[in-house]
Design an enzyme around this catalytic site. Structure first.
Site, PDB file in Angstrom:
ATOM      1  N   LEU A  13       0.903  -1.247   0.101  1.00  0.00           N
ATOM      2  CA  LEU A  13      -0.050  -0.015   0.072  1.00  0.00           C
ATOM      3  C   LEU A  13       0.836   1.194   0.247  1.00  0.00           C
ATOM      4  CD1 LEU A  13      -2.544   1.410   0.343  1.00  0.00           C
ATOM      5  CD2 LEU A  13      -2.443   1.110   2.618  1.00  0.00           C
ATOM      6  N   TYR A 142      -2.361 -11.369  13.522  1.00  0.00           N
ATOM      7  CA  TYR A 142      -2.334 -10.064  12.690  1.00  0.00           C
ATOM      8  C   TYR A 142      -3.950  -9.281  13.165  1.00  0.00           C
ATOM      9  CZ  TYR A 142      -3.182  -7.161   8.362  1.00  0.00           C
ATOM     10  OH  TYR A 142      -3.412  -6.215   7.636  1.00  0.00           O
TER      11      TYR A 142
HETATM   12  N1  SER Z   1      -4.279  -8.578   2.742  1.00  0.00           N
HETATM   13  C1  SER Z   1      -4.324  -8.729   4.352  1.00  0.00           C
HETATM   14  C2  SER Z   1      -3.782  -9.999   4.507  1.00  0.00           C
HETATM   15  O1  SER Z   1      -3.866 -11.025   3.575  1.00  0.00           O
HETATM   16  C3  SER Z   1      -5.537  -8.565   4.726  1.00  0.00           C
HETATM   17  O2  SER Z   1      -5.981  -7.394   5.483  1.00  0.00           O
HETATM   18  O3  SER Z   1      -3.109 -10.466   5.474  1.00  0.00           O
END
Ligand code: SER
Length: 319
Positions: A13, A142
């Protein structure tokens, strides 16, 4: 002109966001930082600061000296890599957030952007059109760090008046940068394989639907959220943001309409379980009504854009 800092500028990003911020504010008004040098010439036109986002002293020095109007703090370990290094993921994702929120509390930064994710949702969350305040039960480190981070953002806003804003991104798909360590990475890799004339082995099941978004929409949404007047931002945890929902076989079919010989094999790995715990589609009514969010690019158009852009890049690398 307001000065801006992007932390984590070398990431998927980061690269796209920096290019958009440079176009909007001028290269000289955008500083970029990361622990590695961004692999993009355009991004490197900005002043680059080598910065470990977990180093409190270093982050505070940069932010106290820089007096940035806005800091986009994107550094994080994503879902798939995070499962391999859970404690390191927690440390990076949380410590770096505290470093930025504390600097904002000191008044060194006026506005903070911090990304959350669909990973805050889990198996007990409804699969379709997940509401803003659905039940959260993240199963990945995460996701746990993003859920905790959302509440910390709201806490700093309510207790200390920090103007921090956030989006729960779905999988992001762009052609200017590579994804790293996520469960949705297949949706970028598949276009690169197709353009290179190679078969692709997908690490998710053919019918695994996930919420996804074209990168330019994600970047535009982020800039719109950050430009909105503070009183429009009703949600200080993080906004649901939807665009499209598709499966690997739907992407493959879309690609085959351009490249009929393209082949995909399926070999689901540990990432399949993560994908299965996430919702398939997102209700983003709050973002639409609070600050006017609207996605523009859906799968067929995105497929044409991705194949075209990656194809051109490959050609110019060959010649
Ligand atoms: N794109 C991210 C991931 O796959 C999701 O927030 O971890």
């Amino acid at each position: 002109m307001a000065k801006i800092l992007v932390i984590g500028a070398a990431g998927q990003l980061g690269i796209d966001l920096v290019l958009a911020l440079q176009a909007q504010h001028g290269v000289g008004n955008v500083d970029v930082s990361d622990i590695r040098v961004p692999d993009d010439e355009g991004v490197m036109h900005s002043r680059f600061l080598h910065l470990d986002a977990t180093d409190e002293g270093a982050v505070h020095r940069v932010l106290e000296e820089g007096r940035y109007h806005a800091v986009y703090h994107l550094a994080a370990m994503l879902s798939a890599t995070g499962e391999k290094k859970p404690i390191a993921a927690w440390d990076l994702n949380m410590q770096s957030l505290f470093n930025v929120l504390e600097a904002a509390k000191e008044g060194w930064v006026e506005r903070v952007f911090w990304p959350s994710s669909i990973a805050v949702f889990g198996p007990q969350t409804p699969k379709q059109d997940v509401p803003q305040d659905a039940l959260f039960d993240p199963t990945t480190v995460y996701g746990i760090s993003k859920q905790a981070g959302e509440y910390w953002c709201r806490y700093y806003h309510e207790k200390f008046g920090v103007d921090v804003r956030s989006i729960r991104y779905p999988g992001l798909i762009g052609h200017r940068s590579e994804p790293g360590g996520g469960t949705t990475d297949y949706a970028v890799e598949i276009y690169h394989a197709a353009t290179a004339g190679e078969a692709y082995t997908c690490f998710l099941r053919a019918d695994q639907a996930l919420p996804m978004m074209y990168m330019d929409d994600a970047v535009r949404g982020t800039l719109e959220l950050m430009a909105a007047p503070a009183d429009r931002i009703q949600i200080r945890t993080s906004y649901n943001l939807g665009a499209m929902s598709f499966t690997p076989s739907e992407v493959a079919n879309g690609i085959q309409q351009h490249l009929p010989n393209f082949q995909v094999n399926y070999a689901p790995d540990h990432r399949q379980a993560i994908a299965e715990s996430w919702p398939e589609s997102i209700d983003d009514t709050a973002a639409r009504s609070d600050w006017g969010w609207e996605p523009r690019v859906l799968l067929p158009e995105m497929t044409s854009i991705m194949l075209d852009a990656i194809g051109k890049k490959t050609q110019s690398a060959v010649h």
